[in-house]
Design a protein around this motif. Structure first.
Motif, mmCIF file in Angstrom:
data_model
loop_
_atom_site.group_PDB
_atom_site.id
_atom_site.type_symbol
_atom_site.label_atom_id
_atom_site.label_comp_id
_atom_site.label_asym_id
_atom_site.label_seq_id
_atom_site.Cartn_x
_atom_site.Cartn_y
_atom_site.Cartn_z
ATOM 1 N N PRO A 130 -25.136 9.146 19.406
ATOM 2 C CA PRO A 130 -25.462 10.355 18.623
ATOM 3 C C PRO A 130 -25.274 11.619 19.455
ATOM 4 O O PRO A 130 -25.533 11.615 20.672
ATOM 5 C CB PRO A 130 -26.941 10.148 18.261
ATOM 6 C CG PRO A 130 -27.176 8.673 18.395
ATOM 7 C CD PRO A 130 -26.275 8.208 19.491
ATOM 8 N N PRO A 131 -24.827 12.713 18.835
ATOM 9 C CA PRO A 131 -24.606 13.958 19.581
ATOM 10 C C PRO A 131 -25.829 14.433 20.359
ATOM 11 O O PRO A 131 -25.693 14.952 21.472
ATOM 12 C CB PRO A 131 -24.217 14.961 18.479
ATOM 13 C CG PRO A 131 -23.609 14.115 17.412
ATOM 14 C CD PRO A 131 -24.385 12.832 17.433
ATOM 15 N N GLY A 132 -27.015 14.255 19.792
ATOM 16 C CA GLY A 132 -28.215 14.681 20.506
ATOM 17 C C GLY A 132 -28.399 13.950 21.826
ATOM 18 O O GLY A 132 -28.817 14.544 22.828
ATOM 19 N N GLU A 133 -28.080 12.647 21.827
ATOM 20 C CA GLU A 133 -28.195 11.863 23.060
ATOM 21 C C GLU A 133 -27.106 12.266 24.059
ATOM 22 O O GLU A 133 -27.353 12.320 25.271
ATOM 23 C CB GLU A 133 -28.085 10.380 22.717
ATOM 24 C CG GLU A 133 -28.344 9.449 23.878
ATOM 25 C CD GLU A 133 -28.314 7.992 23.460
ATOM 26 O OE1 GLU A 133 -27.979 7.135 24.311
ATOM 27 O OE2 GLU A 133 -28.610 7.717 22.275
ATOM 28 N N VAL A 134 -25.917 12.545 23.564
ATOM 29 C CA VAL A 134 -24.829 13.000 24.439
ATOM 30 C C VAL A 134 -25.224 14.302 25.128
ATOM 31 O O VAL A 134 -25.077 14.466 26.344
ATOM 32 C CB VAL A 134 -23.530 13.188 23.638
ATOM 33 C CG1 VAL A 134 -22.443 13.817 24.508
ATOM 34 C CG2 VAL A 134 -23.054 11.850 23.083
ATOM 35 N N ALA B 72 -19.813 22.846 25.678
ATOM 36 C CA ALA B 72 -20.263 22.521 24.319
ATOM 37 C C ALA B 72 -21.616 21.816 24.325
ATOM 38 O O ALA B 72 -22.385 21.915 23.359
ATOM 39 C CB ALA B 72 -19.228 21.653 23.616
ATOM 40 N N ALA B 73 -21.917 21.101 25.417
ATOM 41 C CA ALA B 73 -23.200 20.394 25.486
ATOM 42 C C ALA B 73 -24.364 21.372 25.532
ATOM 43 O O ALA B 73 -25.463 21.073 25.058
ATOM 44 C CB ALA B 73 -23.236 19.486 26.718
ATOM 45 N N ALA B 74 -24.125 22.553 26.117
ATOM 46 C CA ALA B 74 -25.187 23.544 26.229
ATOM 47 C C ALA B 74 -25.197 24.533 25.070
ATOM 48 O O ALA B 74 -26.263 24.954 24.608
ATOM 49 C CB ALA B 74 -25.053 24.304 27.553
#
Length: 336
Positions: free
Chosen positions: A101-105, A124-126
């Motif tokens: 899931p994107p939240g975990e990534v 992009a993660a931040a």
């Protein structure tokens, strides 16, 4: 320090597994810092030559790979999923990454670099929403797949032999001497005492009871120290440095013609050496100074072993070394 409390049932359920994806991800540390392991310098030189040369990765992809390794050499957890079977294929493990899931990534990418900010390649993660993070995840997955194909997969059969030899040794230590013998000599940071496995020099700190979940042990070619999960709630597992790595990148010795003669017999070894070009039985007999019937007997054995091939040319049968025969003799044309 991180520690795992292991009961009798947990030790009975201790098992080993391989993780080709973990090897690919951990090897990125060696690319980042050549001083991390002098044993891998031959592999590192060849890997950089491949990645930067024609058919390698472009600059943006190499930057993304480098960004996955933090200043403290920590790595995002979602890139090293727990193997659920003994030897998952690289593609199977990468499919697990694709489902993260994107939240975990986002959490894992930022945690790996904390307290530093994420590098520009991971911005992009931040700053991105879930859609942007999912795109970043998919790009990481695609670049890792290309990286695996270029610099890890060609050496994976040799790596796997080393890893399986380590597992055989460790399993015997456990069977003969119990847990104390299993963990003794695995790494200086590991200590087994009173039913608890202690892992020193960890960034995180927690104590977790296995509580019947067993212990998963994953030997690694590229690991430089033991690596347990950073999540206290995760099932107990330990990725640890494999034995035998010092021999992994040693040059393969060339064929010894004397040993080849001992294996095949001197007449057959000489006959095989003459077959770099197609030749008939009568010519081979003349060159060796023996009868055609003697040559025919040797050719039947070599043909049956797959070391020579034959084809008819009019009334003559011509023999030539097969690809297998070329490799056995050390012919530079073999191997493809």
């Amino acid at each position: 320090m991180i520690s795992f409390e292991l009961g009798v049932e947990d030790l009975a359920d201790t098992r080993f597994a391989l993780s080709p994806l973990a090897e690919a991800v951990l090897s990125l540390r060696v690319l980042r810092d050549p001083g991390l392991s002098a044993l891998h310098l031959p592999w590192r030189r060849e890997a950089l030559r491949t990645l930067e040369g024609p058919g390698g990765l472009d600059g943006a992809d190499r930057e993304l790979l480098a960004a996955l390794v933090a200043r403290r050499f920590t790595l995002p957890d979602f890139l090293t999923p727990r193997p659920e079977v003994f030897a998952p294929a690289f593609e199977e493990e990468l499919a697990v990454v694709a489902r993260t899931p994107p939240g975990e990534v986002r959490r894992d990418l930022l945690a790996a670099h904390a307290p530093d900010p994420a590098p520009a390649a991971l911005a992009a993660a931040a700053d991105g929403d879930d859609t942007a993070v999912a795109r970043l995840r998919d790009r990481i997955r695609a670049v890792l797949a290309a990286y695996w194909e270029l610099v890890i997969e060609p050496g994976w059969p040799r790596m796997r032999l080393v890893l399986e030899a380590d597992m055989t040794y460790r399993a015997r230590q456990l069977a003969v001497g119990g847990a104390r013998s299993l963990f003794a000599g695995m790494h200086p940071d590991l200590r087994w005492r009173d039913g608890v496995l202690h892992i020193d020099r960890m960034i995180g700190r927690f104590h977790a009871a296995a509580s019947g979940r067993g212990l998963l042990l994953v030997p690694s070619v590229f690991a430089h120290k033991p690596a347990p999960p950073v999540d206290p709630g995760a099932p107990p597992s330990l990725l640890y440095p494999s034995r035998g790595v010092a021999t992994l990148w040693a040059p393969v010795p060339g064929p010894d013609r004397a040993a080849l003669a001992s294996l095949l017999g001197a007449p057959r070894a000489r006959l095989l050496a003459l077959l770099e070009e197609p030749r008939p039985t009568v010519e081979l007999a003349r060159r060796l100074g023996v009868t055609p019937s003697a040559v025919s007997q040797h050719l039947r054995v070599l043909y049956g072993a797959g070391l020579v091939a034959r084809a008819r040319d009019g009334r003559l049968v011509l023999y030539r070394r097969s690809d297998l025969g070329d490799r056995l003799l050390g012919d530079g044309r073999a191997g493809g």
